[in-house]
Every structure is written in structure tokens, then in C-alpha cells.
Enzyme design. Sequence first.
Site, mmCIF file in Angstrom:
data_model
loop_
_atom_site.group_PDB
_atom_site.id
_atom_site.type_symbol
_atom_site.label_atom_id
_atom_site.label_comp_id
_atom_site.label_asym_id
_atom_site.label_seq_id
_atom_site.Cartn_x
_atom_site.Cartn_y
_atom_site.Cartn_z
ATOM 1 N N HIS A 571 0.890 -1.105 -0.057
ATOM 2 C CA HIS A 571 -0.012 0.054 -0.059
ATOM 3 C C HIS A 571 0.886 1.217 -0.043
ATOM 4 C CE1 HIS A 571 -3.335 2.417 0.441
ATOM 5 N NE2 HIS A 571 -3.799 1.892 1.844
ATOM 6 N N HIS A 574 -2.856 7.204 -0.622
ATOM 7 C CA HIS A 574 -3.474 7.549 0.255
ATOM 8 C C HIS A 574 -2.790 8.225 1.602
ATOM 9 C CE1 HIS A 574 -6.729 4.439 -1.125
ATOM 10 N NE2 HIS A 574 -6.333 5.602 -2.066
ATOM 11 N N TYR A 576 -0.436 7.084 3.618
ATOM 12 C CA TYR A 576 -0.018 6.359 4.608
ATOM 13 C C TYR A 576 1.442 6.224 4.359
ATOM 14 C CZ TYR A 576 -4.799 5.287 5.293
ATOM 15 O OH TYR A 576 -6.128 5.637 5.602
#
Length: 769
Positions: A571, A574, A576
Amino acid sequence: MKIVCLGGGPAGVYLAISIKLRNPDHDITVYERNQPADTFGWGVVFSDQTMDNLRLNDSVSARAITDELIRWDYIDVHLNGRVERSGGHGFIGIGRRRMLEILYERARQLGTELVFQYEFEAENIRTEFADADLIVAADGLNSKIRNSDLKGFDTDIDLRPNKFVWLGTHQRFDDAFAFFFEKTTHGWVWAHAYQFDRDTSTFIVECRPQTYDNWGFEHMSHDQSAETCRSIFQQHLNGHQLLTNSRHIRGSAWINFPRVLCHNWIQDNLVLIGDAAHTAHFSIGSGTKLGFEDAICLADNMHSGRPVPEALQAYQNERELEALKLQSAARNSMSWFENVPRYIEAFDIKQFTYSLLTRSQRVSHENLRLRDKAWLEDFEKILAARAYGKPAAQPVPPMFTPFRLREMTLQNRVVVSPMSMYSAVEGVPSDWHLVHYGSLATGGAGLVYTEMTDICPEGRITPGCAGIWNDEQEAAWRRIVDFVHCHSGAKFCLQLGHAGPKGSTQVGWEAVDEPLDAGNWEIIGPSAVPYSTVNQLPRAMTRVDMDKVLDDYVAAADRADRAGFDMLELHCAHGYLLSAFITPLLNRRSDEYGGSLENRLRFPLEVFHAVRKTWPGHKPMAVRISANDWHGAAGITPDAAVLIGNAFVEAGADIIDVSAGQTSPDAVPVYGRMFQTPFADQIRNEAGVPTMAVGNIYEIDHVNSIIAAGRADLCCLARPHLMNRAWTLRAAAEQQYHGPGVTCPVQYLSGFEQLERNLKRAAQMAINA
Ligand SMILES: Cc1cc2nc3c(=O)[nH]c(=O)nc-3n(C[C@H](O)[C@H](O)[C@H](O)COP(=O)(O)OP(=O)(O)OC[C@H]3O[C@@H](n4cnc5c(N)ncnc54)[C@H](O)[C@@H]3O)c2cc1C
Ligand SMILES: Cc1cc2nc3c(=O)[nH]c(=O)nc-3n(C[C@H](O)[C@H](O)[C@H](O)COP(=O)(O)O)c2cc1C
């Protein structure tokens, strides 16, 4: 009432007709700088629906226009010496000059005064027309009235990069709207051509700015430009010349399309209509239609009995929305033409044609089936043959073709997008997760994602986030993976993450992204830059922190393999941790991990390499990125996302999962259907990298057309799956498809069969109604 209409184009003159029809007592004068036979441009295209609207408003002029309309049904795409023909497109066209002659005659007949060769100046109109009850600014694309007060009309003008020139020819294109794409020594040049009267055709030539410069069109006279274009397209012109009638344009005959958007159309008793208020790119042929429909709506409101200010506001409210809808389709179409070389290089002629036909996103996959079933089914077979590696006997809906990533084959192209459930206890997935993922997997999607699953306790977004840093979590995940593998045809992907600067916040249904009321833990990030003013300040990571994060990622990947996951996703979106390294909005480091994109990518790539090394070679890996910070040049732009996608693929990623945003609370996203798909398209077709599209993809048609047009290889649906876990099985039933790519649990087969029957019956009833 005394009404003056400044500008005698289609919008202005049709307003005069429409007002007079409703009340012949109004005194209307139209002022036009040109002579009646002097107009620029060649033919214009309409749809049957526009003609229906005109007929309802004024059957007399509609009949006169209809008598002269040229009709055609096919679209021919000429590329590299080949022609791809598809049918059922049903266009009608007429010469702009002839159309205006008809409208002028009708306006005169109804008692309108037409004043030609009268050029007004914006600064004089208030004194010149001081006695008018209503002043209508119908002075087109370069409206002097609008331009004299851009702020007052709250105007946004976006001058697009491509160059185009509106030419004519006596070459006939009898039964087809033709697109010609020619590779020249200076780059691709293309033409949009269609016939509009017995012996004349419109021939709009377009190219990218670099090609325009390379050819030196800037320095050519109008005739030289036309002659150069003739030499480029001579094989399609059968000895005919290209003609120009744009002498009113000073300098080069070529222009850049200005996308005009006004948020205010009214100033006292003055109102904008037609191109003065809004423009729609010529490639969807709707500018004249918008002008006509504005005119009808304004006349209706002026006739409503309301005071003028109220009538004008009602007109703007109604038309602004319609114009925006068309402008959105026009923007998609315009952007496709701005990237023509991308698609020519990526696709064969059939897929290129499909991509062209569906470019505005108003023509969908099923809409193409209605237009030309044989053409579409042929294309579906080609796509299926490509996916299966052998000829397909039957057409297959594109979403049900398989897709291979390393040694993992997905049975179809539908993906359950990662969605945090915030329902784990100490990071351990619970029975909720078993039921949730179990039912999603049995719902038919080819690939199911877990939620963002964290590599360490302090890497969680919220206390409810799932993790994979200990044995108990690994065992809980293994139970879920086993269920998915035992009871469904879905593959299962674990999304690995670390929340970084967005950690230690409340669960999704509380104050999202805001810190906990109590019990916050220390958070880390590339720099001491908070995600927002309410978030905790992260501690800027040291090398020791980075090594710990690297080790945690590798350990988590090992556990994911032992738990039996088929695929892993890193990931990096977004905002993070890894995304925070990539975006300049959150990374302010001055060492080799900050500054240039190459530096900002260094740590995420270190993590990727380490995980890829431990993750088995036969299992694929994806990377989710935010392809646009929606923050202009200060953040990640789609162009930078192409480089980011490429960097991960070079490092061994098999597919890029293209999301966007959530990296800053100040972002200004442009939402809409499939709104992030253009980024997946750009990365896929510029970098030549497989992609997954996500974001407001919710209809069957969306998925089929994204896959068939090669905008992405897989489609992720998040929220639609929360309300309909069996989204894919329902899509199969709706398309009456139960071949390969559809796995319905045997326990549910009777339900599938009933749904298929009911939907078939409903579709039949809709046709018969
Ligand atoms: C290449 C190209 C192809 C197109 N193809 C299509 C198509 O196929 N179908 C379609 O529906 N639309 C098409 N359009 C769009 C269409 O031409 C416009 O949307 C439409 O003409 C808008 O009508 P209008 O009356 O608002 O403005 P215009 O047609 O521009 O009319 C404005 C009028 O105001 C006059 N004027 C301007 N300033 C003054 C002044 N100071 N004093 C007096 N008079 C003035 C101008 O001379 C002009 O006659 C195309 C446009 C282009 C550029
Ligand atoms: C409840 C919810 C939780 C989400 N959690 C995650 C997540 O854990 N990881 C992630 O990458 N995206 C997450 N997303 C974003 C989705 O994967 C998806 O990108 C987004 O919702 C847009 O797709 P949609 O329009 O189909 O909902 C979440 C979205 C929702 C609605």
C-alpha cells in the site's frame, strides 16, 4: 418588451425565433457583424434527439432543416492503410451557412429585425441599448461581452494544447463519418470528416502542439495550411482541394480549443447564451445543440410570467447543469484526442476504434451492441481469444475474460477493492472478517483484497485495524484464506500497510482521520509534517526506524505466504507511510530520501525489493499508488504517476493499482463516474504497465468498457460490494452469461438460475414496452 440579441449565430437567431413564437408582440433585434452568407465553419452534426427538440419548439424551421439534412450511419477509422467500419451511429449534418439562412428567414418571417454588418463593442452596449429590457449576449466562443468582465461572469477559460483547423472539401464521404490518422515525418496528424450537403464535406484537421510546430503551421497563410493538409491527406481526397473560409481569424487559421465555463451567466438584464456561456469540444458535435437548447429554455422562462431577474436565474439553473453534463463528456473526448499517439501505439485498429467510439464515456459497451451487434461481438471474440490464447467460439463479456499475473490466473476482471473494516481486536481478524471475506469471495469476483493489514501495532490507522505481525493474526488469516480457497473461485490478495503520519486515529464511522480521544500512540513519517492541523506530529524517521519498518514488512510478507495468500499488495497510496515518502506534500527530507522523485521513491522501493525477495517468485505483487494528489504541481501529478508506476514495475511489480488522493485534506478532486480511470489508462498505455482502475466504477457497462477499451486490466469496486457482495454473479446473470469466468457456489445455483430468468424476462418486457 424590447430585446436585443448581440450575435447572430445559431444561439442568437434561434432565441429570437423562440421568443417571437411565444409572444409576437416582443420587439427583438439581432445584431451580427458579418453578412448573412459570410459565416465561418462548414457543416455541423446533430443527433435525432436534437431535431426532435427543435421540432417541438418550431416545426417550421425544423422541417426546413430536416429537408436538407444529410444522414449517415457508419464511422470509418482509417489507420495505417486499414479501415475499420462500425455501424448504427446515426448522424445527421447540415451546412452551417445553410442552417443559418433557414433560421434568418424564419426569424424575419416572425417579425425579428436582423441587422447585419454591425459590430458592437462591449463597453458601449449599456449606453447603446439603454432602452432594452433584455440584452442577450450570443456572441460566441470569443464573446467580447463575457471577456470584458471575466470576474463578474466568474469565468474559467482553459486553452487546450492541441491545434485544429476547420476546413472543407468537395470530396464526398457518402455514408460514413470518417477519421483519418496519418503518421507524418513531424508526428501524427488526424482529420474528422463528414459530408454535410450534396457535394461538400467538413474536414477538421488536428494535431499536437509539437507536430504543429514541427510542420511550421504557425507561419503559414490560411491557403498554405490548407495545401499542406491536402498533401498529408491526399490519399483520402481523390484529387480534391481542402478549402478554408476562416479569413476572420487573423494569423494562422489554426486555433486552440478554449474550454469556457462561466459560473454566472447574468448581470442585471444581460444574459449569456450559447458559446458565450460555455463551450463543448467540437469532437462531440454538441455546441450548436447547446446553443439551441439554451435559446428554448431562455424563451420559456421569459414567457413564464416571472419577473425578468427570476426568469434569468431559472434559465441559468436549468441550463448550467445540462451544459456541465455535456462539457464533462466533451472533456473526456477532448482528452482522448489530446492523447491520440498514446492509443495508436498501444492498440491494434479494432481496439483503437473501440477506444475512440467510447471516448466520451457517453457511448458504453451495451450502447455499442445496440448500434452494431456484429461488430461488437466480433471484438468481444478477439478480446476473449487474446485472454484465452486460443480462438473463442462465442463472444464473452470482457469482464469475464481471464487475466494472468505470474502463475496466478484470475477467472475474471472484477476485484473487491481493499476496505478497512475497523473490526479487528488487537489486530486479529474475527468472525466478522470470516463472514465478510467469505461472502465476498463466493460472490464471484476474480480477486478479493483484504483491508489494509498492518505490519506492526504502531503502523495501524486505528485500534480496529487488522494486522499480521504475530502468530495469532497469521492463524486467523489462514482460517479465512482456507475458506476462500475451499468455497470459491476467487484469488485472495493481502494489502500490506503502515499508516505512518495518518496513524492513531478513530475508526471509519467515527471522526475519520482524527486522533483518538485517548490512548494515542507515537506516529512516524518521512518528515515531521502532520497530515492535517488536527493530526499528531509524526516523528521524522531515522535510519534505525527505516530498518525496523523494512524488517517488519519482510516478516509480515513471510506470514502472508504461510497464511496462504495468493498475492500481495504494497500500500503506497492515500498518505500512509510509503505514500508519505512519495508525495512532496508530506516528504520534506533533505537526505537521499527526499527532494527529487527518484529520492522520494527510494525507501518505498527498498521496501518493495525486500518484500519481493521474500515473497515467492511464482506469486504476483501489486502496488497501490495515489496517481494524483489533486494539488496541482505542488503534489503528485498523473505524469509523475507514470514514472512511479514504471519504477515499481522495473523493481518487479506485476500490476499497478491506481488510486488517487487522500494525501492531503486540502486536495480538490474532480469526482464523477470512473473518475480515477484516466490515471490507470495513462499509466497503462504510456508506461506499458498492467493496471487496475478504481473509483466510482459501479455499473456492468463501466467494467466492460474499461477492460475492452484497454483503459485498465482489472477493475476494483469497493463500496458497490458492501451493499451487494455478489455483484459479479448478478452481473453475469444480467448479461445472461454463465460460461467460464463465473463461479457460483453450488449451494446458490438455483438462486442464480432464477435471477437470470427474471432479469431476462425484465429485459424482454422493457424492449416490448
Ligand atoms: C471546428 C468546429 C466544429 C464544430 N462542429 C460542430 C458540430 O458538428 N455540431 C455542433 O453542434 N457544434 C459544432 N461546433 C460548435 C458550434 O460551432 C458552436 O457551438 C456554435 O456555433 C455556437 O453558437 P453561438 O451562436 O453561441 O456562437 P457562434 O456560432 O460563434 O455565433 C456568434 C455570432 O456572434 C457574432 N459576433 C461575435 N462578436 C460580435 C460583435 N462584436 N458584434 C457583432 N457580432 C458579433 C459572430 O460573428 C457570430 O456570428 C463546432 C465548432 C468548431 C470550432
Ligand atoms: C469502508 C472503506 C474502507 C476502505 N479501506 C481501504 C483500505 O484499507 N485500503 C485501501 O487501499 N483503500 C481503502 N478504501 C478505498 C477503496 O479501496 C476504494 O479505492 C475507494 O472506495 C473507491 O472505490 P469505490 O468508488 O468503488 O468505493 C476504502 C474504502 C471504503 C469505502
